[in-house]
Scaffold this motif. Structure first.
Motif, PDB file in Angstrom:
ATOM      1  N   GLU A  63       0.824  -1.213   0.000  1.00 54.72           N
ATOM      2  CA  GLU A  63       0.000   0.000   0.000  1.00 54.72           C
ATOM      3  C   GLU A  63       0.849   1.249   0.000  1.00 54.72           C
ATOM      4  O   GLU A  63       0.586   2.201  -0.712  1.00 54.72           O
ATOM      5  CB  GLU A  63      -0.928  -0.002   1.210  1.00 54.72           C
ATOM      6  N   ASN A  64       1.885   1.274   0.828  1.00 51.10           N
ATOM      7  CA  ASN A  64       2.754   2.442   0.841  1.00 51.10           C
ATOM      8  C   ASN A  64       4.171   2.026   1.191  1.00 51.10           C
ATOM      9  O   ASN A  64       4.416   0.916   1.661  1.00 51.10           O
ATOM     10  CB  ASN A  64       2.250   3.525   1.799  1.00 51.10           C
ATOM     11  N   VAL A  65       5.102   2.910   0.916  1.00 52.08           N
ATOM     12  CA  VAL A  65       6.508   2.616   1.112  1.00 52.08           C
ATOM     13  C   VAL A  65       7.176   3.808   1.770  1.00 52.08           C
ATOM     14  O   VAL A  65       6.669   4.932   1.735  1.00 52.08           O
ATOM     15  CB  VAL A  65       7.206   2.297  -0.231  1.00 52.08           C
ATOM     16  N   SER A  66       8.324   3.556   2.364  1.00 50.21           N
ATOM     17  CA  SER A  66       9.151   4.628   2.907  1.00 50.21           C
ATOM     18  C   SER A  66      10.310   4.870   1.959  1.00 50.21           C
ATOM     19  O   SER A  66      11.012   3.928   1.563  1.00 50.21           O
ATOM     20  CB  SER A  66       9.695   4.248   4.289  1.00 50.21           C
ATOM     21  N   LEU A  67      10.492   6.106   1.571  1.00 49.36           N
ATOM     22  CA  LEU A  67      11.617   6.500   0.730  1.00 49.36           C
ATOM     23  C   LEU A  67      12.805   6.789   1.641  1.00 49.36           C
ATOM     24  O   LEU A  67      12.699   7.569   2.587  1.00 49.36           O
ATOM     25  CB  LEU A  67      11.247   7.744  -0.085  1.00 49.36           C
ATOM     26  N   LEU A  68      13.935   6.161   1.368  1.00 48.25           N
ATOM     27  CA  LEU A  68      15.125   6.307   2.211  1.00 48.25           C
ATOM     28  C   LEU A  68      16.225   7.006   1.434  1.00 48.25           C
ATOM     29  O   LEU A  68      16.377   6.822   0.225  1.00 48.25           O
ATOM     30  CB  LEU A  68      15.623   4.927   2.662  1.00 48.25           C
ATOM     31  N   GLU A  72      19.867   9.419   6.276  1.00 54.27           N
ATOM     32  CA  GLU A  72      18.665  10.119   6.708  1.00 54.27           C
ATOM     33  C   GLU A  72      17.639   9.143   7.257  1.00 54.27           C
ATOM     34  O   GLU A  72      17.668   7.951   6.968  1.00 54.27           O
ATOM     35  CB  GLU A  72      18.032  10.881   5.531  1.00 54.27           C
ATOM     36  N   LYS A  73      16.720   9.671   8.047  1.00 54.54           N
ATOM     37  CA  LYS A  73      15.547   8.909   8.428  1.00 54.54           C
ATOM     38  C   LYS A  73      14.669   8.764   7.195  1.00 54.54           C
ATOM     39  O   LYS A  73      14.865   9.451   6.187  1.00 54.54           O
ATOM     40  CB  LYS A  73      14.779   9.645   9.539  1.00 54.54           C
ATOM     41  N   PRO A  74      13.680   7.838   7.239  1.00 58.38           N
ATOM     42  CA  PRO A  74      12.762   7.758   6.089  1.00 58.38           C
ATOM     43  C   PRO A  74      12.241   9.129   5.708  1.00 58.38           C
ATOM     44  O   PRO A  74      11.697   9.864   6.522  1.00 58.38           O
ATOM     45  CB  PRO A  74      11.650   6.845   6.617  1.00 58.38           C
ATOM     46  N   ALA A  75      12.451   9.508   4.440  1.00 58.60           N
ATOM     47  CA  ALA A  75      12.162  10.873   4.016  1.00 58.60           C
ATOM     48  C   ALA A  75      10.684  11.144   3.859  1.00 58.60           C
ATOM     49  O   ALA A  75      10.234  12.262   4.030  1.00 58.60           O
ATOM     50  CB  ALA A  75      12.889  11.162   2.701  1.00 58.60           C
ATOM     51  N   ALA A  76       9.917  10.138   3.474  1.00 60.81           N
ATOM     52  CA  ALA A  76       8.507  10.372   3.215  1.00 60.81           C
ATOM     53  C   ALA A  76       7.790   9.040   3.138  1.00 60.81           C
ATOM     54  O   ALA A  76       8.396   8.002   2.943  1.00 60.81           O
ATOM     55  CB  ALA A  76       8.310  11.152   1.908  1.00 60.81           C
ATOM     56  N   THR A  77       6.494   9.097   3.312  1.00 60.29           N
ATOM     57  CA  THR A  77       5.644   7.950   3.059  1.00 60.29           C
ATOM     58  C   THR A  77       4.985   8.159   1.708  1.00 60.29           C
ATOM     59  O   THR A  77       4.339   9.169   1.485  1.00 60.29           O
ATOM     60  CB  THR A  77       4.566   7.807   4.147  1.00 60.29           C
ATOM     61  N   GLU A  83       7.802   7.790  -8.850  1.00 63.82           N
ATOM     62  CA  GLU A  83       8.612   7.600 -10.052  1.00 63.82           C
ATOM     63  C   GLU A  83       9.966   7.005  -9.681  1.00 63.82           C
ATOM     64  O   GLU A  83      10.517   7.237  -8.602  1.00 63.82           O
ATOM     65  CB  GLU A  83       8.815   8.924 -10.784  1.00 63.82           C
ATOM     66  N   LEU A  84      10.499   6.234 -10.585  1.00 62.47           N
ATOM     67  CA  LEU A  84      11.770   5.568 -10.356  1.00 62.47           C
ATOM     68  C   LEU A  84      12.915   6.532 -10.658  1.00 62.47           C
ATOM     69  O   LEU A  84      12.861   7.309 -11.613  1.00 62.47           O
ATOM     70  CB  LEU A  84      11.865   4.348 -11.278  1.00 62.47           C
ATOM     71  N   PHE A  85      13.962   6.508  -9.821  1.00 62.81           N
ATOM     72  CA  PHE A  85      15.182   7.264 -10.109  1.00 62.81           C
ATOM     73  C   PHE A  85      16.372   6.439  -9.661  1.00 62.81           C
ATOM     74  O   PHE A  85      16.233   5.450  -8.917  1.00 62.81           O
ATOM     75  CB  PHE A  85      15.164   8.643  -9.435  1.00 62.81           C
ATOM     76  N   ASP A  86      17.559   6.806 -10.134  1.00 62.81           N
ATOM     77  CA  ASP A  86      18.767   6.019  -9.872  1.00 62.81           C
ATOM     78  C   ASP A  86      18.973   5.806  -8.384  1.00 62.81           C
ATOM     79  O   ASP A  86      18.947   6.766  -7.586  1.00 62.81           O
ATOM     80  CB  ASP A  86      19.995   6.719 -10.463  1.00 62.81           C
ATOM     81  N   ASP A  87      19.191   4.527  -8.029  1.00 62.42           N
ATOM     82  CA  ASP A  87      19.531   4.137  -6.660  1.00 62.42           C
ATOM     83  C   ASP A  87      18.436   4.479  -5.658  1.00 62.42           C
ATOM     84  O   ASP A  87      18.724   4.684  -4.467  1.00 62.42           O
ATOM     85  CB  ASP A  87      20.858   4.779  -6.227  1.00 62.42           C
ATOM     86  N   THR A 219      17.989  11.603  -5.990  1.00 62.16           N
ATOM     87  CA  THR A 219      18.739  10.587  -5.258  1.00 62.16           C
ATOM     88  C   THR A 219      19.292  11.151  -3.956  1.00 62.16           C
ATOM     89  O   THR A 219      19.213  10.528  -2.900  1.00 62.16           O
ATOM     90  CB  THR A 219      19.899  10.063  -6.129  1.00 62.16           C
ATOM     91  N   MET A 220      19.840  12.359  -4.023  1.00 64.15           N
ATOM     92  CA  MET A 220      20.360  13.038  -2.831  1.00 64.15           C
ATOM     93  C   MET A 220      19.515  14.281  -2.581  1.00 64.15           C
ATOM     94  O   MET A 220      19.126  14.979  -3.525  1.00 64.15           O
ATOM     95  CB  MET A 220      21.823  13.436  -3.027  1.00 64.15           C
ATOM     96  N   ARG A 221      19.245  14.567  -1.333  1.00 60.82           N
ATOM     97  CA  ARG A 221      18.437  15.723  -0.991  1.00 60.82           C
ATOM     98  C   ARG A 221      19.170  17.009  -1.364  1.00 60.82           C
ATOM     99  O   ARG A 221      20.349  17.187  -1.055  1.00 60.82           O
ATOM    100  CB  ARG A 221      18.125  15.719   0.505  1.00 60.82           C
ATOM    101  N   ASP A 222      18.480  17.913  -2.037  1.00 62.20           N
ATOM    102  CA  ASP A 222      19.031  19.213  -2.412  1.00 62.20           C
ATOM    103  C   ASP A 222      18.778  20.187  -1.259  1.00 62.20           C
ATOM    104  O   ASP A 222      17.630  20.504  -0.935  1.00 62.20           O
ATOM    105  CB  ASP A 222      18.343  19.716  -3.680  1.00 62.20           C
ATOM    106  N   PRO A 223      19.837  20.687  -0.611  1.00 60.19           N
ATOM    107  CA  PRO A 223      19.633  21.584   0.532  1.00 60.19           C
ATOM    108  C   PRO A 223      19.012  22.924   0.161  1.00 60.19           C
ATOM    109  O   PRO A 223      18.560  23.668   1.039  1.00 60.19           O
ATOM    110  CB  PRO A 223      21.053  21.767   1.084  1.00 60.19           C
ATOM    111  N   HIS A 224      18.997  23.245  -1.126  1.00 61.07           N
ATOM    112  CA  HIS A 224      18.449  24.531  -1.559  1.00 61.07           C
ATOM    113  C   HIS A 224      16.957  24.445  -1.891  1.00 61.07           C
ATOM    114  O   HIS A 224      16.348  25.466  -2.218  1.00 61.07           O
ATOM    115  CB  HIS A 224      19.221  25.034  -2.787  1.00 61.07           C
ATOM    116  N   LEU A 225      16.386  23.245  -1.821  1.00 63.46           N
ATOM    117  CA  LEU A 225      14.970  23.062  -2.133  1.00 63.46           C
ATOM    118  C   LEU A 225      14.210  22.624  -0.887  1.00 63.46           C
ATOM    119  O   LEU A 225      14.752  21.880  -0.058  1.00 63.46           O
ATOM    120  CB  LEU A 225      14.784  22.006  -3.230  1.00 63.46           C
TER     121      LEU A 225
END
Length: 781
Positions: A63-68, A72-77, A83-87, A219-225
């Motif tokens: 039903e749902n997944v955690s994005l890691l 970092e801790k799980p970024a979101a549910t 959408e699929l992205f590298d790694d 793939t990596m969190r952008d600190p400016h967004l």
């Protein structure tokens, strides 16, 4: 020694079954995308979603997944439509429930309390929600007229149904038309195209709140967004072009994996090049459902069968099935799906009461269904003057454009506490002497049983139909209207073609060719849309006039044993019980006050509904209020009426949900099909008995609690049903509820348990018929 056969199951992150990837689609096979799910490595392609990439390799989707992200801790549910992205690294979130039908592109983001949220305020001449063919064409037309245009699309790709539909537009393939229009829009300076953005709420006529996810594909969190960007878009015009949602059929075991909605299955095949299954059965209630079969045939694949619920299947569908060599079962229903976790077989039978009817077993590993479609809309924000909560952040706003009935000011003078329901400001309760709303509503509900209570009905949806063909339209929509006499009324149930209940309606026959429908405010749009579609489907325009008259009438309900005495003292021209039988009404005028009086009670005991033109509503209210002093008249709000509804066992919006049938709700005799699959969810009543067992105060029951067997085992898993309505009954002096329970009628008189989602609260309840109070006390319901 017994032979042990090798068995391979498709499980969450488990063994990989044969490949489900096919040729074609809009994915970029030159760009493989590695990702990990539940600790295992997989590979998809650019353009895939997490769901399509997993399904292509035989892995069932949660039903749902955690994005890691690393460190970092799980970024979101997220839903598996991510959408699929590298790694990409994700894991299944265990919550004991699985998605019933995979959504096409439904986002579900739950940011943590430390997530960064940015608020942006936009203005435009035109806001377009959705980038399908209608949305893009509208955007181009408005932009060419020189308007500022914003297009929001919740998917990561623009195009909506153009990404998977085979229908050509203006002589061009949908993909070519989409690219041409997008190329023109992208170079227009007054056009802003916002993907990964979901329209959340519509506030008034000009303001829409939207949620943008700028980090969700990185793939990596952008600190400016920011993690989340909330856009508050003020637009002179808002165009809803968000597409459609498939409606589902009710049948047993429809929670098994491998059961898909049609639009999502089309997206899997045509956009993501993924088969829903190798042996696919199609279950439809409309001709558009054959699109998937055509798409599969174009790729050399043939469904095992087409099950069509319609009694009269068009010739074009018969010809298509014959030419394709696909077995077609017209006027058949799926009775149940069979399999362990995933569907392996469906059992079908002919609809109706055919004496030679028999069960037909079809082997399949997937079932795609669509009972019909309804347009997606942007929900309206329904809390005036309160704080808007958007994904954990707040903003103070006063909401305009909410509807107020003709009795709003009179209720305000009576110290009513107003709340917003379906866009209406309604009196929830009338507290006195410092009462809380809960205590006031209990007092008001009890007065409906012991004395007389009056409640506002002005907000009920009302549709007026007149003309020689009005009766025929109502017969097609509901059935049973031909036997309704002038001056009488009757409850009707609006259903889908497959039998799923959509709305409860009270029908009035004013004259041989003149009718009125009244219904809950939240059901008005559903009923109106259904009737309009039936009218549009006619080859010859029917001779009728259909008008919504909600705002033209004000009305009140009088409930209780003293209601008749109150009427006799206030409306001497009214017709009493000896010549106004139950479920009958009469129009008359008293002192220039036009009145429509009906003897009816769908909630409490003896009762009446009284309507007048909106301009006279205040006069009627004050007259009954003044004359009612001698009878101890009590004003009752919406909370009390909800209590009375639950006590009477009358199904509401959560019970009439498109999946239940009239038989499930106890509004029709069990049909032959239902008798062969007793584990359908059926409406029952529940009353708490924990306080009797444990000698403690009765704990409250609540909507959404899962029901489990009363056998003492741990209450885990999907359970056997769910509580849909709950309240404390002052007349019964205990917590009661309505629930949809598997094999509910056979369980009447037994003890089961209700548990909260976290399992911390478990309450013993007794199953009984939906009407918690004895039927004789309901009077004329």
């Amino acid at each position: 020694m017994a032979r042990i056969w090798p068995i391979k199951f498709r499980t969450l992150g488990g063994e990989i079954s044969p490949d489900y990837r096919i040729n074609g689609g809009a994915i970029d096979r030159s760009r493989p995308v590695p990702f990990r799910f539940n600790g295992r490595g997989y590979r998809g392609f650019a353009g895939d979603t997490l769901a399509s990439a997993l399904l292509a390799q035989g892995v069932e989707v949660p039903e749902n997944v955690s994005l890691l992200r690393a460190g970092e801790k799980p970024a979101a549910t997220l839903t598996a439509a991510q959408e699929l992205f590298d790694d990409l690294t994700a894991r299944h979130r265990t919550n004991g429930h699985f998605r019933r039908f995979l959504p096409g592109y439904a986002p579900s983001v739950e940011t943590g309390s430390d997530a960064e949220v940015e608020h942006v305020y936009d203005k435009a001449d035109c806001l377009i929600v959705g980038s399908g063919p209608t949305g893009l064409a509208t955007a181009l037309q408005r932009a060419e007229a020189g308007l500022d245009v914003i297009v929001v699309e919740r998917d990561f790709e623009f195009g909506g149904s153009l990404l998977y539909d085979d229908q050509w537009i203006d002589g061009r393939a949908p993909g070519d038309w989409r690219r041409a229009v997008l190329d023109r829009l992208l170079v227009m300076p007054k056009v802003r195209l916002l993907n990964r953005t979901t329209a959340l709420l519509r506030e008034g006529e000009t303001l829409v709140h939207a949620e943008e996810r700028p980090q969700q594909h990185l793939t990596m969190r952008d600190p400016h967004l920011p993690d989340l960007r909330i856009r508050h878009i003020q637009a002179r015009e808002t165009v809803s072009a968000a597409g459609i949602d498939d409606q589902i059929f009710p049948f047993e075991n429809n929670r098994l994996h491998g059961i898909f909605k049609l639009e999502y299955a089309l997206s899997l095949v045509n956009r993501h090049a993924v088969l829903p299954g190798h042996r696919l059965a199609l279950y439809v209630g409309h001709t558009d459902g054959y699109r998937l079969a055509a798409s599969l045939l174009a790729r050399g694949l043939r469904p095992v069968a087409i099950i069509d619920a319609r009694a009269e299947v068009p010739d074009v569908c018969h010809r298509f099935a014959r030419q394709a060599g696909i077995p077609l079962y017209p006027h058949h229903r799926v009775i149940r799906a069979q399999g362990f976790r995933r569907v392996r077989r469906v059992v079908i039978g002919k609809a109706g009461q055919d004496p030679v009817n028999r069960d037909i077993h079809l082997d399949c590993d997937s079932l795609v269904q669509s009972a019909g479609v309804i347009p997606r809309t942007v929900p309206e924000l329904l809390e005036e003057g309160s704080v808007l909560s958007v994904t954990g952040r707040t903003r103070g706003e006063t909401l305009p454009h909410l509807r107020r009935g003709p009795l709003f000011e009179a209720q305000t003078r009576a110290a009513a506490v107003h709340r917003t329901i379906h866009g209406w400001r309604l009196a929830a309760a009338y507290p006195i002497k410092g009462e809380k709303v809960r205590a006031a509503s209990h007092r008001e509900a009890l007065a409906a049983w012991t004395g007389v209570a009056m409640s506002d009905l002005s907000h009920l949806g009302k549709i007026d139909l007149q003309g020689p063909d009005a009766l025929a339209l109502l017969e097609r929509a509901f059935g049973g209207w031909a036997s309704l006499k002038t001056g009488r009324m009757r409850p009707f149930l609006l259903t889908e073609d497959g039998g799923g209940a959509l709305a409860s309606v009270l029908g009035w026959r004013l004259a041989p060719h003149h009718f009125m429908l009244t219904m809950a405010a939240g059901s008005l749009a559903t009923v109106r849309t259904r009737l309009e579609r039936l009218v549009a489907a006619e080859e010859v325009a029917p001779r009728l006039k259909m008008t919504e008259v909600t705002d033209e009438w004000g009305g009140v309900a009088l409930m209780g044993p003293k209601a008749e005495a109150l009427l006799a003292g206030s409306l001497p021209m009214s017709v009493m019980s000896e010549n106004l039988p139950p479920m009958a009404f009469r129009d008359f005028s008293q002192d220039d006050l036009p009145v429509r009086l009906a003897r009816i009670s769908l909630s409490a005991g003896a009762g009446f509904e009284i309507y007048t033109r909106a301009g006279y509503a205040d006069i009627l209210w004050n007259l009954l209020l003044e004359k009612g002093k001698a009878q101890g008249l009590t004003l009752a709000g919406t909370v009390a009426r909800e209590i009375l509804r639950i006590e009477a066992g009358r199904p509401g919006e959560r019970e009439i949900n498109g999946r239940t049938t009239a038989a499930d709700l106890g509004l029709a005799p069990p049909d032959r099909l239902e008798g062969r699959h007793k584990s359908r969810l059926q409406l029952v009543g529940l009353k708490s008995v924990s306080h009797e067992v444990e000698g403690k105060p009765a704990p409250p029951l609540s909507v959404g609690m899962t029901l489990y067997e009363g056998d003492g085992t741990e209450p885990t898993g999907p359970g056997i049903g769910e509580i849909t309505s709950a309240c404390y009954s002052p007349a019964h002096d205990r917590e009661i509820a309505l629930a949809l329970l598997s094999d509910g009628r056979a369980r009447v008189g037994t003890l089961i348990r209700a548990a909260t989602a976290d399992g911390r609260k478990v309450i013993d309840v007794k199953v009984q018929p939906p009407c918690v109070l004895p039927r004789k006390e309901i009077g004329h319901a």
